[in-house]
Design a protein around this motif. Structure first.
Motif, PDB file in Angstrom:
ATOM      1  N   VAL A  32      -3.726 -12.380  -8.585  1.00  0.00           N
ATOM      2  CA  VAL A  32      -2.440 -11.677  -8.523  1.00  0.00           C
ATOM      3  C   VAL A  32      -2.283 -10.762  -9.736  1.00  0.00           C
ATOM      4  O   VAL A  32      -1.766  -9.652  -9.621  1.00  0.00           O
ATOM      5  CB  VAL A  32      -1.274 -12.676  -8.410  1.00  0.00           C
ATOM      6  N   ASP A  33      -2.749 -11.218 -10.881  1.00  0.00           N
ATOM      7  CA  ASP A  33      -2.655 -10.389 -12.084  1.00  0.00           C
ATOM      8  C   ASP A  33      -3.416  -9.076 -11.915  1.00  0.00           C
ATOM      9  O   ASP A  33      -2.948  -8.023 -12.349  1.00  0.00           O
ATOM     10  CB  ASP A  33      -3.171 -11.152 -13.299  1.00  0.00           C
ATOM     11  N   ARG A  34      -4.569  -9.125 -11.254  1.00  0.00           N
ATOM     12  CA  ARG A  34      -5.334  -7.884 -11.010  1.00  0.00           C
ATOM     13  C   ARG A  34      -4.527  -6.908 -10.168  1.00  0.00           C
ATOM     14  O   ARG A  34      -4.483  -5.710 -10.452  1.00  0.00           O
ATOM     15  CB  ARG A  34      -6.648  -8.211 -10.319  1.00  0.00           C
ATOM     16  N   VAL A  35      -3.887  -7.432  -9.121  1.00  0.00           N
ATOM     17  CA  VAL A  35      -3.086  -6.564  -8.249  1.00  0.00           C
ATOM     18  C   VAL A  35      -1.867  -6.051  -9.008  1.00  0.00           C
ATOM     19  O   VAL A  35      -1.523  -4.874  -8.928  1.00  0.00           O
ATOM     20  CB  VAL A  35      -2.646  -7.317  -6.975  1.00  0.00           C
ATOM     21  N   ARG A  36      -1.217  -6.934  -9.757  1.00  0.00           N
ATOM     22  CA  ARG A  36      -0.016  -6.553 -10.507  1.00  0.00           C
ATOM     23  C   ARG A  36      -0.328  -5.465 -11.531  1.00  0.00           C
ATOM     24  O   ARG A  36       0.434  -4.521 -11.697  1.00  0.00           O
ATOM     25  CB  ARG A  36       0.569  -7.790 -11.183  1.00  0.00           C
ATOM     26  N   ARG A  37      -1.457  -5.577 -12.196  1.00  0.00           N
ATOM     27  CA  ARG A  37      -1.833  -4.550 -13.186  1.00  0.00           C
ATOM     28  C   ARG A  37      -2.166  -3.218 -12.515  1.00  0.00           C
ATOM     29  O   ARG A  37      -1.880  -2.160 -13.055  1.00  0.00           O
ATOM     30  CB  ARG A  37      -3.019  -5.027 -14.016  1.00  0.00           C
ATOM     31  N   ALA A  38      -2.790  -3.293 -11.343  1.00  0.00           N
ATOM     32  CA  ALA A  38      -3.152  -2.069 -10.623  1.00  0.00           C
ATOM     33  C   ALA A  38      -1.946  -1.397  -9.981  1.00  0.00           C
ATOM     34  O   ALA A  38      -1.918  -0.177  -9.827  1.00  0.00           O
ATOM     35  CB  ALA A  38      -4.199  -2.379  -9.555  1.00  0.00           C
ATOM     36  N   HIS A  39      -0.935  -2.210  -9.607  1.00  0.00           N
ATOM     37  CA  HIS A  39       0.238  -1.685  -8.892  1.00  0.00           C
ATOM     38  C   HIS A  39       1.528  -2.295  -9.457  1.00  0.00           C
ATOM     39  O   HIS A  39       2.265  -2.982  -8.740  1.00  0.00           O
ATOM     40  CB  HIS A  39       0.139  -2.010  -7.398  1.00  0.00           C
ATOM     41  N   PRO A  40       1.825  -2.054 -10.724  1.00  0.00           N
ATOM     42  CA  PRO A  40       3.002  -2.693 -11.320  1.00  0.00           C
ATOM     43  C   PRO A  40       4.327  -2.280 -10.680  1.00  0.00           C
ATOM     44  O   PRO A  40       5.297  -3.032 -10.716  1.00  0.00           O
ATOM     45  CB  PRO A  40       2.949  -2.259 -12.789  1.00  0.00           C
ATOM     46  N   ASP A  41       4.334  -1.117 -10.070  1.00  0.00           N
ATOM     47  CA  ASP A  41       5.556  -0.601  -9.453  1.00  0.00           C
ATOM     48  C   ASP A  41       5.668  -0.976  -7.978  1.00  0.00           C
ATOM     49  O   ASP A  41       6.570  -0.511  -7.287  1.00  0.00           O
ATOM     50  CB  ASP A  41       5.611   0.917  -9.597  1.00  0.00           C
ATOM     51  N   ARG A  42       4.769  -1.847  -7.481  1.00  0.00           N
ATOM     52  CA  ARG A  42       4.765  -2.234  -6.068  1.00  0.00           C
ATOM     53  C   ARG A  42       4.792  -3.760  -5.919  1.00  0.00           C
ATOM     54  O   ARG A  42       3.839  -4.373  -5.446  1.00  0.00           O
ATOM     55  CB  ARG A  42       3.519  -1.683  -5.370  1.00  0.00           C
ATOM     56  N   PRO A  43       5.872  -4.418  -6.326  1.00  0.00           N
ATOM     57  CA  PRO A  43       5.924  -5.883  -6.258  1.00  0.00           C
ATOM     58  C   PRO A  43       5.786  -6.431  -4.847  1.00  0.00           C
ATOM     59  O   PRO A  43       5.424  -7.597  -4.678  1.00  0.00           O
ATOM     60  CB  PRO A  43       7.275  -6.233  -6.867  1.00  0.00           C
ATOM     61  N   GLU A  44       6.023  -5.601  -3.843  1.00  0.00           N
ATOM     62  CA  GLU A  44       5.845  -6.097  -2.475  1.00  0.00           C
ATOM     63  C   GLU A  44       4.385  -6.460  -2.198  1.00  0.00           C
ATOM     64  O   GLU A  44       4.089  -7.191  -1.254  1.00  0.00           O
ATOM     65  CB  GLU A  44       6.350  -5.072  -1.449  1.00  0.00           C
ATOM     66  N   LEU A  45       3.464  -5.971  -3.019  1.00  0.00           N
ATOM     67  CA  LEU A  45       2.050  -6.287  -2.850  1.00  0.00           C
ATOM     68  C   LEU A  45       1.655  -7.605  -3.501  1.00  0.00           C
ATOM     69  O   LEU A  45       0.649  -8.197  -3.132  1.00  0.00           O
ATOM     70  CB  LEU A  45       1.181  -5.172  -3.440  1.00  0.00           C
ATOM     71  N   TRP A  46       2.419  -8.062  -4.501  1.00  0.00           N
ATOM     72  CA  TRP A  46       1.987  -9.231  -5.258  1.00  0.00           C
ATOM     73  C   TRP A  46       3.057 -10.290  -5.496  1.00  0.00           C
ATOM     74  O   TRP A  46       2.729 -11.444  -5.748  1.00  0.00           O
ATOM     75  CB  TRP A  46       1.394  -8.801  -6.597  1.00  0.00           C
ATOM     76  N   ALA A  47       4.318  -9.964  -5.401  1.00  0.00           N
ATOM     77  CA  ALA A  47       5.373 -10.900  -5.795  1.00  0.00           C
ATOM     78  C   ALA A  47       5.450 -12.152  -4.913  1.00  0.00           C
ATOM     79  O   ALA A  47       5.814 -13.217  -5.395  1.00  0.00           O
ATOM     80  CB  ALA A  47       6.724 -10.198  -5.800  1.00  0.00           C
TER      81      ALA A  47
END
Length: 54
Positions: A32-47
């Protein structure tokens, strides 16, 4: 995105030729951290990707 997270989680669970479920929380956190770092402005992808259990 879900397929990449799943691949990352299972890679994190690998202990040689077997899977080690004791590392599930850490494996998911790293994926999840990898996705969050790649897309910090898109929480729908990782939250919504959370670990529950021991």
């Amino acid at each position: 995105m879900a397929a990449q997270v799943a691949d990352d989680v299972y890679a994190g669970l690998r202990a040689g030729e077997r899977l080690d479920a004791d590392t599930a929380a850490v494996a998911l956190d790293r994926a999840v951290d990898r996705v969050r770092r790649a897309h910090p402005d898109r929480p729908e992808l990782w939250a919504a990707l959370i670990h529950t259990g021991p």
